[in-house]
Design a protein around this motif. Sequence first.
Motif, PDB file in Angstrom:
ATOM      1  N   CYS A 118     -17.734  -1.267  34.259  1.00 18.23           N
ATOM      2  CA  CYS A 118     -18.467  -1.036  35.606  1.00 18.23           C
ATOM      3  C   CYS A 118     -19.292  -1.469  36.087  1.00 18.23           C
ATOM      4  CB  CYS A 118     -18.158   0.722  34.843  1.00 18.23           C
ATOM      5  SG  CYS A 118     -16.646   1.890  35.147  1.00 18.23           S
ATOM      6  N   THR A 130     -12.508   2.618  39.535  1.00 17.89           N
ATOM      7  CA  THR A 130     -11.299   3.277  40.456  1.00 17.89           C
ATOM      8  C   THR A 130      -9.922   3.223  39.539  1.00 17.89           C
ATOM      9  OG1 THR A 130     -12.696   3.293  42.264  1.00 17.89           O
ATOM     10  CG2 THR A 130      -9.460   3.802  42.341  1.00 17.89           C
ATOM     11  N   PRO A 141     -16.710  -0.960  41.342  1.00 17.47           N
ATOM     12  CA  PRO A 141     -16.566   0.206  41.540  1.00 17.47           C
ATOM     13  C   PRO A 141     -14.401   0.064  42.005  1.00 17.47           C
ATOM     14  CG  PRO A 141     -17.167  -0.756  43.928  1.00 17.47           C
ATOM     15  CD  PRO A 141     -17.713  -1.116  42.283  1.00 17.47           C
ATOM     16  N   ARG A 175     -18.322   5.169  41.090  1.00 19.98           N
ATOM     17  CA  ARG A 175     -17.930   5.178  41.689  1.00 19.98           C
ATOM     18  C   ARG A 175     -18.302   6.073  42.885  1.00 19.98           C
ATOM     19  NH1 ARG A 175     -12.413   8.634  40.880  1.00 19.98           N
ATOM     20  NH2 ARG A 175     -11.485   7.562  42.684  1.00 19.98           N
TER      21      ARG A 175
END
Length: 493
Positions: free
Chosen positions: A417, A455, A451, A369
């Motif tokens: 991720c 999130t 991201p 992130r």
Amino acid sequence: MSNKIPVVSSLGEKQLGAEATDTRIEALRLAEFAKFKPDYYLDQVNEVELAGQRWRILATADIENSEDAHFLNVIRNWTQEAEIVIPPVDRTEIVEIIDLEESDGSITRTRRRLVPKRVEKDKVVVEDVIVGRLSNGLCARFVPCVQNADDIPFYYPKVQEYALGYFKSDTGDFSTSRQLAILVCELFPCSTTATKKQKLVWRDLIKRLFKWTVTERFGYQKRVENDVVICYEQYSTKYQELKTKYAAYWVENWSEKTDPKKFVYEDIGIASWIICLWEKDRKVSRDSSPPTFVDLGCGNGFLVYLLNKEGYSGYGVDQCSRKVWARFGSDIDLRAETIEPYMFEPNADWIIGNHADELVPWIPIISARATTNQMKFIAIPCCPHDLSGQKMAFPLSAGQSKYHAYVQYICGLAVDCGFSVEKEFLRIPSTKNVAIVGRPGTGQNGSGLRPDVATKLAMQGQKQFVPRVPDFVKNEIRLLKEQSRKGNSAELS
């Protein structure tokens, strides 16, 4: 010939690594290890004649259900890698191997060079390892090729030669029981057992010989390979450099209650590996500037101190400060803060999480992130926690350890991720020794990071995450409860 060396702790025990352990075989090994009942002859002279020579027996241990091949495999491994038995040795160089079948029972003669870690101070030893058959078993003789006793360095026994034996046992079932033994040809009477340290060496050696012969019996195969990400030679050079600069002072001046010999040397090992990793990355990227970092859950802060002193800018964060922080100096940035990982946005090139407990599963998420979109991470997991901060359990497959399952869980989060993941088994005195390296993967936008996924995971975790109660708060609560109990007892009396 392999130059790769299993990790050796400060206690001299071979550290396998929890992720590499097959729990089924481990249970069998532990049951056999419990049968280790050695006899020591360190304070008395017990001699025997073998191959026309007088030998002094220092220790023996009966072992059951083993075969000649088990003992010979142990000797073969020890011959190729003396460093697993003699920690001051850096590597073993095999000069020559001669297969024999001579009348004296010799099977092989191996000439090797033992190269010490402090090669500028300590002598290299040239040694012959002669493995042979006797009428009652097997014997491996270790003969230093020296002119006189003064040529033997401190790390090698002061002997004409020493031997490891595998003989028919005088006790137990003759068909299944054998006896392991350590024997020496001394330079002069009792020269090998004159000090407490010498006796400890022989006690440790018979224990290792027993354990590793048992392990061979169960067909153990090493499930890990060290030095995958960073080559051993590069790491070893850096480790010796940092050890020389920092170890002695901080072991002597450690102000925590924890064991300095463990934590100082462990963090020096981790810092050495990280620096080698960063130097490797800089060569690939041709980036002249050193990377920046943040160490989450930095604990005693010694890793941050080492990296700062070696020219890397960064800081450490932990819930509570430590006494030793004040000794590092004002230029070392250590912060006592409670981190809410779903809101944490560091400005750094790398996130480090060394046994950072409940923060470890958040590290790939925080990195993915980051606004820079190029943040990387190094995570060394310890106790398993999920995104809620609570300890977690896993369904385990046959032979799988909890730690292995947890490492896989962290790697899975990282891949989700968008990270490309590498793993390395570090050479540190801890079985929780897996370093997970996450770098942005490749994708259509050039980074491959997700991201959006990070999130979504952060939002899920935020709903359940409960920060760990600091230790000092736990202590205050405990003291208040004790005072309350004492007050109640006084009123009743």
